[in-house]
Scaffold this motif. Structure first.
Motif, PDB file in Angstrom:
ATOM      1  N   CYS A  17       0.829  -1.216   0.000  1.00 55.20           N
ATOM      2  CA  CYS A  17       0.000   0.000   0.000  1.00 55.20           C
ATOM      3  C   CYS A  17       0.858   1.257   0.000  1.00 55.20           C
ATOM      4  N   THR A  18       1.938   1.253   0.766  1.00 59.97           N
ATOM      5  CA  THR A  18       2.840   2.400   0.812  1.00 59.97           C
ATOM      6  C   THR A  18       3.476   2.652  -0.545  1.00 59.97           C
ATOM      7  N   VAL A  19       3.943   1.604  -1.201  1.00 59.14           N
ATOM      8  CA  VAL A  19       4.566   1.741  -2.522  1.00 59.14           C
ATOM      9  C   VAL A  19       3.559   2.271  -3.530  1.00 59.14           C
ATOM     10  N   ILE A  20       2.356   1.755  -3.511  1.00 61.21           N
ATOM     11  CA  ILE A  20       1.320   2.215  -4.440  1.00 61.21           C
ATOM     12  C   ILE A  20       0.994   3.672  -4.182  1.00 61.21           C
ATOM     13  N   CYS A  21       0.823   4.047  -2.924  1.00 67.42           N
ATOM     14  CA  CYS A  21       0.495   5.445  -2.585  1.00 67.42           C
ATOM     15  C   CYS A  21       1.607   6.390  -3.001  1.00 67.42           C
ATOM     16  N   LEU A  22       2.852   6.007  -2.756  1.00 67.83           N
ATOM     17  CA  LEU A  22       3.969   6.874  -3.137  1.00 67.83           C
ATOM     18  C   LEU A  22       4.115   6.973  -4.651  1.00 67.83           C
ATOM     19  N   THR A  23       3.801   5.907  -5.351  1.00 68.04           N
ATOM     20  CA  THR A  23       3.880   5.921  -6.806  1.00 68.04           C
ATOM     21  C   THR A  23       2.818   6.838  -7.404  1.00 68.04           C
ATOM     22  N   TRP A  24       1.634   6.826  -6.817  1.00 68.00           N
ATOM     23  CA  TRP A  24       0.539   7.629  -7.340  1.00 68.00           C
ATOM     24  C   TRP A  24       0.531   9.047  -6.810  1.00 68.00           C
ATOM     25  N   ALA A  25       1.289   9.317  -5.782  1.00 65.34           N
ATOM     26  CA  ALA A  25       1.290  10.648  -5.186  1.00 65.34           C
ATOM     27  C   ALA A  25       1.884  11.648  -6.177  1.00 65.34           C
ATOM     28  N   VAL A  26       1.187  12.738  -6.360  1.00 64.16           N
ATOM     29  CA  VAL A  26       1.645  13.793  -7.248  1.00 64.16           C
ATOM     30  C   VAL A  26       1.936  15.017  -6.392  1.00 64.16           C
ATOM     31  N   PRO A  27       3.151  15.513  -6.449  1.00 62.13           N
ATOM     32  CA  PRO A  27       3.443  16.687  -5.631  1.00 62.13           C
ATOM     33  C   PRO A  27       2.635  17.897  -6.107  1.00 62.13           C
ATOM     34  N   ILE A  28       2.259  18.723  -5.176  1.00 64.14           N
ATOM     35  CA  ILE A  28       1.504  19.930  -5.506  1.00 64.14           C
ATOM     36  C   ILE A  28       2.480  20.951  -6.072  1.00 64.14           C
ATOM     37  N   GLN A  29       2.182  21.415  -7.251  1.00 64.10           N
ATOM     38  CA  GLN A  29       3.032  22.396  -7.902  1.00 64.10           C
ATOM     39  C   GLN A  29       2.693  23.775  -7.358  1.00 64.10           C
ATOM     40  N   LYS A  30       3.661  24.424  -6.717  1.00 65.58           N
ATOM     41  CA  LYS A  30       3.424  25.737  -6.128  1.00 65.58           C
ATOM     42  C   LYS A  30       4.014  26.869  -6.962  1.00 65.58           C
ATOM     43  N   TRP A  31       5.067  26.605  -7.726  1.00 66.72           N
ATOM     44  CA  TRP A  31       5.738  27.633  -8.511  1.00 66.72           C
ATOM     45  C   TRP A  31       5.295  27.557  -9.962  1.00 66.72           C
ATOM     46  N   HIS A  32       4.971  28.719 -10.524  1.00 70.69           N
ATOM     47  CA  HIS A  32       4.520  28.797 -11.913  1.00 70.69           C
ATOM     48  C   HIS A  32       5.184  30.007 -12.570  1.00 70.69           C
ATOM     49  N   ARG A  33       5.718  29.819 -13.775  1.00 70.62           N
ATOM     50  CA  ARG A  33       6.353  30.910 -14.521  1.00 70.62           C
ATOM     51  C   ARG A  33       5.621  31.100 -15.838  1.00 70.62           C
ATOM     52  N   THR A  34       5.316  32.351 -16.147  1.00 68.81           N
ATOM     53  CA  THR A  34       4.639  32.652 -17.402  1.00 68.81           C
ATOM     54  C   THR A  34       5.669  32.812 -18.514  1.00 68.81           C
ATOM     55  N   THR A  35       5.202  32.870 -19.733  1.00 68.69           N
ATOM     56  CA  THR A  35       6.109  33.022 -20.870  1.00 68.69           C
ATOM     57  C   THR A  35       6.830  34.365 -20.854  1.00 68.69           C
TER      58      THR A  35
END
Length: 191
Positions: A17-35
């Motif tokens: 369960c831990t391996v599956i959860c860590l594999t599916w976990a997507v980090p929250i993207q906090k930084w965004h740069r515009t063109t």
């Protein structure tokens, strides 16, 4: 099944369960740069009051977001839709702490020429001096500065205070807008 076999199966299940959860976990993207090079930091995990949000942005060498044009409002709305599964409310750099009923951008000290108030807003209720935007409807609300919201920081150079006359009709209202408005009272410089 004896207790040792039960323990081993339980341990294997926990590891799986831990391996599956860590594999599916997507980090929250906090930084965004515009063109065009503008950098934004979106905090959607910790809710803070307006003053704390201001300070958190300063600690990142940034400022609380100033949404001073229709295009920027649309950009932020699209950014939230694209990168975040759920809508959330966030602080804006606007307030009327210095002069009641005269909202200014804390980043520049300039009056708010572009606004996106929800119907019946601002309420100008006692102690309602800070502004937040709800990404549920994209509109702005005034509230008590010590309430908590999420926040978005930006580079100060990404804040514009100039309007592009080509994008506006007579009276300073963008052509494509009917539900958005310009705070004419503040535009005329009245306190």
């Amino acid at each position: 099944m004896n207790s040792l076999q039960c323990f081993r199966k339980m341990r294997t299940l926990i590891i799986l369960c831990t391996v599956i959860c860590l594999t599916w976990a997507v980090p929250i993207q906090k930084w965004h740069r515009t063109t065009d090079g503008c950098l934004y930091y979106v905090e959607k995990q910790i809710s803070v009051n307006w003053y704390q949000a201001w300070e958190e942005c300063l600690n990142k060498n940034m400022t609380l977001i100033t949404i001073d044009s229709y295009n920027k409002q649309k950009y932020v709305d699209n950014l939230i839709d694209m990168f975040y599964a759920s809508k959330f409310s966030y602080w804006l750099a606007a307030h009327d702490n210095a002069v009641a009923k005269r909202h200014v951008w804390a980043t520049t000290g300039k009056p708010m020429y572009f606004t996106n108030w929800a119907k019946g807003q601002p309420t100008y209720s006692t102690n309602y001096h800070c502004i937040y935007s709800s990404s549920n409807d994209g509109q702005w609300y005034d509230t008590i500065c010590t309430n908590t919201q999420y926040f978005i920081c930006e580079n100060l150079q990404c804040t514009t205070t100039e309007s592009n006359d080509d994008d506006f009709e007579y009276g300073g209202v963008p052509k494509e807008l009917k539900k958005y408005n310009v705070n004419i009272w503040n535009h005329l410089g009245h306190p």
